[in-house]
Design an enzyme around this catalytic site. Structure first.
Site, PDB file in Angstrom:
ATOM      1  N   LYS A 164       0.802  -1.771   0.000  1.00 16.04           N
ATOM      2  CA  LYS A 164       0.325   0.217  -0.054  1.00 16.04           C
ATOM      3  C   LYS A 164       0.803   1.538   0.181  1.00 16.04           C
ATOM      4  CE  LYS A 164       1.169   1.593   4.059  1.00 16.04           C
ATOM      5  NZ  LYS A 164       1.584   3.066   4.583  1.00 16.04           N
ATOM      6  N   ASP A 189      -2.442  -0.928   9.799  1.00 15.75           N
ATOM      7  CA  ASP A 189      -2.122  -0.677   8.155  1.00 15.75           C
ATOM      8  C   ASP A 189      -3.210  -2.878   8.064  1.00 15.75           C
ATOM      9  OD1 ASP A 189      -1.246   1.364   8.014  1.00 15.75           O
ATOM     10  OD2 ASP A 189       1.016   0.891   7.880  1.00 15.75           O
TER      11      ASP A 189
END
Ligand code: C5P
Length: 280
Positions: A4, A121
């Site tokens: 990401k 995350d």
């Protein structure tokens, strides 16, 4: 499982639990770790691939901890393409991949609360795509937006996320509630890279650059090469550059190669894929 980047990252003050409330736009990009799990008598972990060096292969690895949370012993293999301690959430991707794979072997509890408990995350890593993240990153609202083209510039060495947050707190003793520019969200939804470029923002960038000053050189190289914009990804040290289109990203990838460990053209908005292989 995709890496990401944070297209925008606004960080609030340090909370009583040591974390920071944030507002971020997460975007999953097509640099993938591949996680394979098979049932076993006891859990084990093998890490292969170009980014495997230094990755722990014991119970301290987030992927192992993810398997432990689901209570099914498995042999885990991680083909590691995502650089470690890079600001790309590679460890979170491996944990989320393990959760998805183990739950495919034996359907069990809802994964979202387990993901949130593993790391800030991991919740996004489970879903991928594009999302607005709040809380410490675990509260997600999916966003819609067309794919965008980026170039990742991976730096030598890693940065410790807690160190980068600590540096932010030291350099910025007072902070307000995190709030991304509304125009950033509109530009992501619109998918126009030229409109998005001036709005990219990362509150952690000054702290990451102060701990790794060579990132200034990488960011300058991207600007010289004609990137629409560049910023540090998450807590760094990977830098991410916005390109006008795929051809521009490929051109930037070549231009940035000499200025970093490796440069890689990627597209945002990708999702994890899960495959089952039944051996007869
Ligand atoms: O949740 P995760 O284990 O990825 O966080 C690693 C560290 O990063 C935390 O211990 C904390 O120092 C910092 N962090 C933070 N606020 C967040 C996310 C991470 O302070 N929202």
């Amino acid at each position: 499982m995709p890496a990401k980047v944070n297209v925008g990252l606004a960080i609030g003050p340090r909370r009583a639990d040591g974390f920071h409330d944030l507002q971020t736009v997460f975007a999953a990009v097509d640099l993938f770790d591949t996680i394979t799990v098979t049932p076993a008598v006891q859990t084990s972990l093998r890490v292969t691939g170009p980014a495997a060096a230094g990755v722990p292969t014991d119970h301290t690895n987030l992927a192992w901890r993810a398997a432990d949370r689901l209570g099914l012993p498995v042999a885990i293999t991680v083909d590691k393409q995502i650089p470690v301690a890079a600001g790309l959430a590679g460890g979170s991707a491996d944990a989320a991949g393990t959760l998805l794979a183990v739950s495919r072997l034996r359907p069990g509890p809802a994964l979202a609360p387990i993901a949130a408990g593993l790391g800030s995350d991991v919740s996004f890593a489970l879903r991928g795509g594009l999302a607005l993240g709040e809380g410490r990153g675990e509260l997600l609202q999916p966003l819609d937006g067309p794919p965008l083209h980026w170039v990742l510039a991976a730096a030598e060495g890693g940065l410790s996320t807690p160190d980068v947050y600590a540096e932010l707190d030291r350099a910025r003793p007072a902070a307000v509630a995190p709030k991304l520019d509304e125009r950033l969200l509109a530009a992501v939804a619109g998918g126009d890279p030229a409109a998005l470029a001036p709005l990219l923002h990362n509150d952690l960038q000054p702290a990451a650059v102060s701990l790794a000053p060579h990132l200034n050189d990488t960011l300058a190289a991207g600007a010289r090469a004609g990137a629409l914009a560049g910023l540090v990804s998450g807590s760094g040290p990977t830098c991410v550059f916005l390109a006008a289109d795929r051809a521009d990203a490929v051109r930037l990838e070549a231009a940035l190669g000499p200025h970093c460990r490796f440069a890689r053209a990627v597209v945002s908005g990708v999702r994890p894929t899960v495959e089952s292989l039944v051996v007869a």
